[in-house]
Design a protein around this motif. Structure first.
Motif, short mmCIF file in Angstrom:
data_model
loop_
_atom_site.label_atom_id
_atom_site.label_comp_id
_atom_site.label_asym_id
_atom_site.label_seq_id
_atom_site.Cartn_x
_atom_site.Cartn_y
_atom_site.Cartn_z
N LEU A 53 -25.00 24.22 -47.12
CA LEU A 53 -26.07 25.22 -47.09
C LEU A 53 -27.04 25.04 -48.25
O LEU A 53 -28.26 25.15 -48.08
CB LEU A 53 -25.47 26.63 -47.14
CG LEU A 53 -25.01 27.25 -45.83
CD1 LEU A 53 -24.34 28.59 -46.10
CD2 LEU A 53 -26.16 27.43 -44.87
N LEU A 54 -26.50 24.75 -49.43
CA LEU A 54 -27.34 24.58 -50.61
C LEU A 54 -28.27 23.37 -50.46
O LEU A 54 -29.47 23.46 -50.71
CB LEU A 54 -26.46 24.44 -51.85
CG LEU A 54 -27.20 24.30 -53.19
CD1 LEU A 54 -28.08 25.52 -53.44
CD2 LEU A 54 -26.21 24.10 -54.32
N ARG A 71 -37.33 27.27 -45.50
CA ARG A 71 -35.94 27.70 -45.36
C ARG A 71 -35.78 29.13 -45.87
O ARG A 71 -36.40 29.51 -46.88
CB ARG A 71 -35.01 26.78 -46.15
CG ARG A 71 -35.09 25.32 -45.73
CD ARG A 71 -34.33 25.09 -44.45
NE ARG A 71 -34.22 23.66 -44.16
CZ ARG A 71 -33.48 23.15 -43.19
NH1 ARG A 71 -32.80 23.96 -42.41
NH2 ARG A 71 -33.43 21.86 -42.99
N PRO A 72 -34.95 29.96 -45.21
CA PRO A 72 -34.74 31.32 -45.72
C PRO A 72 -34.01 31.29 -47.05
O PRO A 72 -33.06 30.52 -47.25
CB PRO A 72 -33.88 31.97 -44.63
CG PRO A 72 -33.27 30.84 -43.87
CD PRO A 72 -34.23 29.71 -43.96
N TRP A 73 -34.44 32.14 -47.99
CA TRP A 73 -33.85 32.14 -49.33
C TRP A 73 -32.39 32.54 -49.29
O TRP A 73 -31.60 32.15 -50.16
CB TRP A 73 -34.61 33.12 -50.22
CG TRP A 73 -34.60 34.53 -49.72
CD1 TRP A 73 -35.51 35.13 -48.92
CD2 TRP A 73 -33.60 35.52 -49.99
NE1 TRP A 73 -35.16 36.42 -48.65
CE2 TRP A 73 -33.99 36.70 -49.31
CE3 TRP A 73 -32.43 35.55 -50.73
CZ2 TRP A 73 -33.24 37.87 -49.36
CZ3 TRP A 73 -31.69 36.72 -50.78
CH2 TRP A 73 -32.09 37.86 -50.10
N ILE A 74 -31.98 33.29 -48.26
CA ILE A 74 -30.58 33.72 -48.18
C ILE A 74 -29.64 32.53 -48.01
O ILE A 74 -28.48 32.57 -48.43
CB ILE A 74 -30.41 34.73 -47.02
CG1 ILE A 74 -29.03 35.40 -47.11
CG2 ILE A 74 -30.61 34.08 -45.67
CD1 ILE A 74 -28.85 36.54 -46.12
N VAL A 77 -28.93 31.26 -51.51
CA VAL A 77 -28.04 32.19 -52.23
C VAL A 77 -26.60 32.08 -51.72
O VAL A 77 -25.66 31.98 -52.51
CB VAL A 77 -28.56 33.63 -52.08
CG1 VAL A 77 -27.57 34.61 -52.69
CG2 VAL A 77 -29.93 33.78 -52.74
N MET A 78 -26.44 32.09 -50.40
CA MET A 78 -25.09 32.01 -49.83
C MET A 78 -24.45 30.66 -50.13
O MET A 78 -23.23 30.57 -50.34
CB MET A 78 -25.14 32.25 -48.33
CG MET A 78 -25.30 33.70 -47.93
SD MET A 78 -24.10 34.79 -48.73
CE MET A 78 -22.55 34.00 -48.32
N GLY A 79 -25.23 29.60 -50.14
CA GLY A 79 -24.68 28.29 -50.49
C GLY A 79 -24.13 28.27 -51.90
O GLY A 79 -23.04 27.74 -52.16
N THR A 117 -25.63 34.70 -42.23
CA THR A 117 -26.68 33.75 -42.60
C THR A 117 -26.89 32.71 -41.51
O THR A 117 -28.02 32.40 -41.14
CB THR A 117 -26.32 33.05 -43.92
OG1 THR A 117 -26.14 34.04 -44.94
CG2 THR A 117 -27.42 32.09 -44.34
N TRP A 118 -25.79 32.17 -40.98
CA TRP A 118 -25.89 31.18 -39.91
C TRP A 118 -26.52 31.79 -38.67
O TRP A 118 -27.29 31.15 -37.96
CB TRP A 118 -24.51 30.61 -39.60
CG TRP A 118 -23.88 29.88 -40.75
CD1 TRP A 118 -24.53 29.34 -41.81
CD2 TRP A 118 -22.49 29.62 -40.96
NE1 TRP A 118 -23.65 28.76 -42.68
CE2 TRP A 118 -22.38 28.91 -42.19
CE3 TRP A 118 -21.34 29.91 -40.26
CZ2 TRP A 118 -21.17 28.49 -42.70
CZ3 TRP A 118 -20.12 29.48 -40.78
CH2 TRP A 118 -20.04 28.78 -41.98
#
Length: 287
Positions: A53-54, A71-74, A77-79, A117-118
């Motif tokens: 994800l990152l 790309r969504p910022w979330i 963050v989640m990565g 997120t996915w």
């Protein structure tokens, strides 16, 4: 590649959830022979998708038209969160086993947020239905529940066993929900590729038609230019002919005037000559 990573994560979650349901009694044992490898596996399945994800959120992505998609910022963050949590589990699995409910609760919350997120990414790209949010939200609620389990001093370890059971059920359901979303993602991706190819063909056809029309207009413009040039030449020739006719008419007019002048002079001379002749003998006798 993404689908393979998701499938590996869901499979690992399914196995870990099943192990927690089957061997939950080991949570209160000193050896914990089965739960220690489970912690290692949990750390790995957090590190892999977190790293993916990152990286995916930091690499620019372009669509079929070459436009860069943000790309969504979330995702970033989640990565980062998943990667850090996975590394912590891998570094000190034994220490986190001592706080098993906290470890399981935080893991469930991160897993639920990651699946959301996915789904958000899937909804934007693949049109995933909104009901897929229900399971990850329930998983997050289960994580909060496990964190809030109180210590049972009359039955030591009971809250840990309950945490394992709740976490096991949540992980199994989470994995099944994830597996259920994969065929839809695959089907939708194929539909997107098909639609993209169709749009590319239509765009190519429209561009070809536009090019043909432009060529036709160019040919028409050339023909009009050629016709205008010919008309200009004809007009120029007509003007030259008219000019020549005008000059000829002026010359004829001058000749006629000259002829008239000569005729008047001749007539005048004849009249003068007649008036100057001598009187004849007969005219003298009559006189």
């Amino acid at each position: 590649m993404r689908k393979v990573i998701y499938a590996i994560v869901y499979l690992a979650a399914l196995i870990i959830g099943s192990v927690l349901l089957i061997f939950n009694h080991q949570a209160v044992e000193n050896t914990q022979p089965t739960l220690h490898p489970v912690m290692i596996a949990a750390g790995i399945i957090f590190v892999i998708p977190g790293l993916y994800l990152l990286i995916a959120s930091l690499i620019p992505h372009k669509d079929a038209n070459g436009v860069v998609i943000s790309r969504p910022w979330i995702s970033t963050v989640m990565g980062i969160i998943a990667l850090i949590w996975g590394v912590l589990i891998l570094i000190m699995p034994g220490g986190l086993l001592g706080y098993l409910n906290i470890t399981l609760g935080v893991s469930l919350i991160i897993a639920g947020l990651a699946q959301i997120t996915w789904i958000i990414k899937g909804r934007k790209a693949n049109g995933a239905p909104i009901w897929l949010y229900i399971i990850p939200l329930l998983v997050i609620a289960a994580g909060v529940w496990v964190l809030l389990l109180k210590t049972d001093y009359q039955n030591p370890g009971r809250e840990i066993i309950q945490g394992c059971i709740i976490s096991g059920i949540a992980l199994v359901v989470w994995a099944i929900n994830g597996f259920g979303s994969l065929p839809r993602r695959k089907k939708t991706l194929k539909d997107i590729e098909k639609e993209t190819k169709r749009l590319e063909k239509e765009q190519h056809k429209a561009m070809k038609e536009e090019a043909d029309q432009a060529s036709a207009r160019l040919e028409e413009a050339k023909a009009n230019t050629e016709a205008a040039r010919k008309n200009e030449e004809l007009a120029k020739q007509a003007a030259e002919k008219a000019h020549k006719k005008l000059e000829s008419a002026e010359e004829n007019k001058a000749e006629v005037k000259e002829t008239e002048t000569k005729a008047e002079d001749t007539e005048k001379k004849g009249a003068d000559a007649t008036s100057a002749e001598p009187v004849s003998a007969s005219e003298q006798q009559e006189a």
